[in-house]
Scaffold this active site. Sequence first.
Site, PDB file in Angstrom:
ATOM      1  N   LYS A  30       0.840  -1.193   0.000  1.00  0.00           N
ATOM      2  CA  LYS A  30       0.000   0.000   0.000  1.00  0.00           C
ATOM      3  C   LYS A  30       0.880   1.249   0.000  1.00  0.00           C
ATOM      4  O   LYS A  30       1.774   1.384   0.825  1.00  0.00           O
ATOM      5  CB  LYS A  30      -0.901   0.000   1.231  1.00  0.00           C
ATOM      6  CG  LYS A  30      -1.810   1.202   1.364  1.00  0.00           C
ATOM      7  CD  LYS A  30      -2.730   1.037   2.569  1.00  0.00           C
ATOM      8  CE  LYS A  30      -3.556   2.280   2.821  1.00  0.00           C
ATOM      9  NZ  LYS A  30      -2.747   3.376   3.389  1.00  0.00           N
ATOM     10  N   SER A  84      -2.030   4.781  -3.419  1.00  0.00           N
ATOM     11  CA  SER A  84      -2.352   5.591  -2.236  1.00  0.00           C
ATOM     12  C   SER A  84      -1.225   6.554  -1.915  1.00  0.00           C
ATOM     13  O   SER A  84      -0.044   6.212  -2.058  1.00  0.00           O
ATOM     14  CB  SER A  84      -2.581   4.665  -1.030  1.00  0.00           C
ATOM     15  OG  SER A  84      -2.751   5.409   0.161  1.00  0.00           O
ATOM     16  N   HIS A  99      -1.385   7.810   1.185  1.00  0.00           N
ATOM     17  CA  HIS A  99      -1.634   7.773   2.629  1.00  0.00           C
ATOM     18  C   HIS A  99      -2.637   8.860   3.046  1.00  0.00           C
ATOM     19  O   HIS A  99      -2.532   9.461   4.109  1.00  0.00           O
ATOM     20  CB  HIS A  99      -0.319   7.939   3.402  1.00  0.00           C
ATOM     21  CG  HIS A  99      -0.306   7.266   4.750  1.00  0.00           C
ATOM     22  ND1 HIS A  99       0.162   5.996   4.938  1.00  0.00           N
ATOM     23  CD2 HIS A  99      -0.718   7.700   5.966  1.00  0.00           C
ATOM     24  CE1 HIS A  99       0.053   5.669   6.217  1.00  0.00           C
ATOM     25  NE2 HIS A  99      -0.482   6.682   6.862  1.00  0.00           N
ATOM     26  N   GLY A 136      -9.766  10.158  -1.117  1.00  0.00           N
ATOM     27  CA  GLY A 136     -10.858  11.060  -1.481  1.00  0.00           C
ATOM     28  C   GLY A 136     -12.147  10.406  -1.911  1.00  0.00           C
ATOM     29  O   GLY A 136     -13.069  11.092  -2.350  1.00  0.00           O
ATOM     30  N   ARG A 157     -15.643   9.259  -1.492  1.00  0.00           N
ATOM     31  CA  ARG A 157     -16.684   9.634  -0.528  1.00  0.00           C
ATOM     32  C   ARG A 157     -18.070   9.119  -0.904  1.00  0.00           C
ATOM     33  O   ARG A 157     -18.915   8.942  -0.036  1.00  0.00           O
ATOM     34  CB  ARG A 157     -16.756  11.177  -0.409  1.00  0.00           C
ATOM     35  CG  ARG A 157     -15.432  11.843   0.001  1.00  0.00           C
ATOM     36  CD  ARG A 157     -15.083  11.508   1.438  1.00  0.00           C
ATOM     37  NE  ARG A 157     -13.846  12.124   1.882  1.00  0.00           N
ATOM     38  CZ  ARG A 157     -12.677  11.506   1.956  1.00  0.00           C
ATOM     39  NH1 ARG A 157     -12.585  10.224   1.602  1.00  0.00           N
ATOM     40  NH2 ARG A 157     -11.598  12.139   2.388  1.00  0.00           N
ATOM     41  N   GLY A 193     -11.441   5.586   4.262  1.00  0.00           N
ATOM     42  CA  GLY A 193     -10.930   5.742   5.616  1.00  0.00           C
ATOM     43  C   GLY A 193     -11.686   6.748   6.452  1.00  0.00           C
ATOM     44  O   GLY A 193     -12.507   6.391   7.296  1.00  0.00           O
ATOM     45  N   ARG A 194     -11.437   8.037   6.235  1.00  0.00           N
ATOM     46  CA  ARG A 194     -11.978   9.075   7.116  1.00  0.00           C
ATOM     47  C   ARG A 194     -13.501   9.002   7.308  1.00  0.00           C
ATOM     48  O   ARG A 194     -13.976   9.106   8.441  1.00  0.00           O
ATOM     49  CB  ARG A 194     -11.583  10.461   6.599  1.00  0.00           C
ATOM     50  CG  ARG A 194     -10.094  10.793   6.778  1.00  0.00           C
ATOM     51  CD  ARG A 194      -9.799  12.156   6.170  1.00  0.00           C
ATOM     52  NE  ARG A 194      -8.421  12.579   6.326  1.00  0.00           N
ATOM     53  CZ  ARG A 194      -7.451  12.366   5.432  1.00  0.00           C
ATOM     54  NH1 ARG A 194      -7.728  11.683   4.319  1.00  0.00           N
ATOM     55  NH2 ARG A 194      -6.230  12.817   5.642  1.00  0.00           N
TER      56      ARG A 194
END
Length: 338
Positions: free
Chosen positions: A212, A234, A236, A269, A271, A290-291
Site C-alpha cells: 500500500k 495511495s 496515505h 478522497g 466519498r 478511511g476518514r
Amino acid sequence: MDWNEIREKARQNMKGYCRGCKRCDGVACAGEVPGMGGTGTGNSFIENIKALDRWKVKLKTLHDVLKPDISTSFLGYKVKMPIFAAPMTGLKGNAGGYLSERDYDTMAAEACKNVGTIFMSGDANDKDMYPAGIDAIKTTSVLGIPFSKPRTVDEIIEKARIAKEAGAIAFGVDVDGAGLIMMIRSGQFVGPKSRKEIEEIVKNIELPLILKGIMTPEEAEIAAESGAKAIVVSNHGGRVLDFTEGTADVLPDIAKAVGGKIEILVDGGVRTGIDVLKMLSLGAKAVLIGRPIMIAAHGGGREAIEFYFKKVSDELYQAMILTGCKDLKNVPELYKAS
C-alpha cells in the site's frame, strides 16, 4: 439514521479533531496532523479530491440495465461491494480518544462482516494498535487484512505470521509509512523497502502480500515482479508527503502498466458511489475508504458504519443504472475536464 445527524454527533465526539464537514475534502483541517487533515499545507489530501472531481461520467438512460451487479472478488474472495474499510489507527492522537483502538476495530470489523465486505486494520507506534486489529479479525471472522508499517523484514514476517494465525485472508505493508517521524522518534524502525526485501518477505510469509502506497507505474512494476499479489494506489490520504499527485490522476497509468499482472486497489478522497465508479473505471478492482468510516464510527458506532457502507453502495448502484453499467466488468468510460 441520517448521515447529517451522524456527522454532527461525530463532530461533537471528536472534540475538534474533526469538524464533520459536509464534504470531507481536507480544506478545513489542512495541516492538522496529528488530527484528520493532510500534512503540511494539506495539498495532497485536497488534491485527491480535486483529482477525482476532474473525471466526468456520461449520463445514459436508453438501455436495458435495470439491476446492476455491484459484487466483485478480491484475491479469490467474493464480496458484496467493491468498497473496503481502509486501515486506520491512532484514534487518541488523531480523533480525540472518544473510541479506543479496540472499540473502533471491533465495530468496523463487525460492520464489514455484516455488509459483506473486507476489513483492513493498521499498525503504528503504539504497540497495542496492531494486536487490536488482529483480535477484531479473529473474534468476528470477518474477511480481514492487517497492515504493518514498513518495519524491518524480520518484524514484518513475524506480523504476517500473527495475521495468518488470526485467520486473515492476506497481509499488507503500508510502504508509504517509510518516513513516519512518530515511529522513528519512538525508537521503532521504518524505512523504504528494496526489491530484494520485498522478495524476501513474499518468500517467508504464508499469505498474499499487498503493498500500500504505490504512486508510480515503475513501483507498481516492482511490486508485481517481486511477487506481491496486490497494490493499493495511495498517498496515505495526503498525510505523509505534501504536494503529491492525486490518486485518481496516477491510477490510469498504473493500471495500464500492471493491470493484467496484479490486483489494484485505490484510496484517496473516495466519498460517494460515483467516486467509487470513477475509480473502478480508472482501473481499480475496489476502493478503500478511511476518514468517512472513522466519522461514522464516532457518530453512531457499528450501525452508522453499516449505514455509510449501504449509502455508498446504493449510490454506486444508482450511478451504474444512470451510466448503463450492468456489472463491474463493464464500467463506463470517463473523460477529463480541462
